[in-house]
Design an enzyme around this catalytic site. Sequence first.
Site, PDB file in Angstrom:
ATOM      1  N   HIS A  58       0.869  -1.173   0.000  1.00 47.20           N
ATOM      2  CA  HIS A  58       0.000   0.000   0.000  1.00 47.20           C
ATOM      3  C   HIS A  58       0.907   1.224   0.000  1.00 47.20           C
ATOM      4  CE1 HIS A  58      -3.578   2.404   0.684  1.00 47.20           C
ATOM      5  NE2 HIS A  58      -2.778   3.178   1.394  1.00 47.20           N
ATOM      6  N   CYS A  59       0.734   2.088  -0.985  1.00 44.12           N
ATOM      7  CA  CYS A  59       1.596   3.258  -1.134  1.00 44.12           C
ATOM      8  C   CYS A  59       0.940   4.475  -0.476  1.00 44.12           C
ATOM      9  CB  CYS A  59       1.850   3.534  -2.607  1.00 44.12           C
ATOM     10  SG  CYS A  59       2.953   4.918  -2.873  1.00 44.12           S
ATOM     11  N   PRO A  60       1.527   4.999   0.592  1.00 46.06           N
ATOM     12  CA  PRO A  60       0.922   6.161   1.253  1.00 46.06           C
ATOM     13  C   PRO A  60       1.018   7.435   0.423  1.00 46.06           C
ATOM     14  CG  PRO A  60       3.017   5.607   2.285  1.00 46.06           C
ATOM     15  CD  PRO A  60       2.733   4.535   1.267  1.00 46.06           C
ATOM     16  N   GLY A  85      -1.717   6.824  -2.196  1.00 41.51           N
ATOM     17  CA  GLY A  85      -2.968   6.611  -1.483  1.00 41.51           C
ATOM     18  C   GLY A  85      -3.758   5.426  -1.984  1.00 41.51           C
ATOM     19  N   THR A  86      -3.089   4.461  -2.578  1.00 43.64           N
ATOM     20  CA  THR A  86      -3.780   3.284  -3.088  1.00 43.64           C
ATOM     21  C   THR A  86      -2.884   2.058  -2.925  1.00 43.64           C
ATOM     22  OG1 THR A  86      -5.057   2.409  -4.935  1.00 43.64           O
ATOM     23  CG2 THR A  86      -2.985   3.492  -5.483  1.00 43.64           C
TER      24      THR A  86
END
Length: 87
Positions: free
Chosen positions: A75-77, A80-81
């Site tokens: 999950h890539c902060p 955001g996805t």
Amino acid sequence: LVRTGTMDPGILPRLPRPPPRDRNDPPRERVRDVPHEPTKKLVTVKWNDTTNFFQPPRAHHCSINNDCVEKFDHHCPWVGTTIGRRN
């Protein structure tokens, strides 16, 4: 980054909730060994209560987005996805 953030990462569709089980029914199995298509090797798949089916190999549940994603990477902060098979 915009393209990655707006693409579907490979979210697996959810199935309707199964009917309630009778108290006398044996417990549902949580893991199962199935042959993997290209190699015919046995792989262990886990039951996912959110999607109501056994997750395919390399699919994982993203706890942040509450989705099961095919070929889950992370999950890539910043975007955001979830990063998965299709992005």
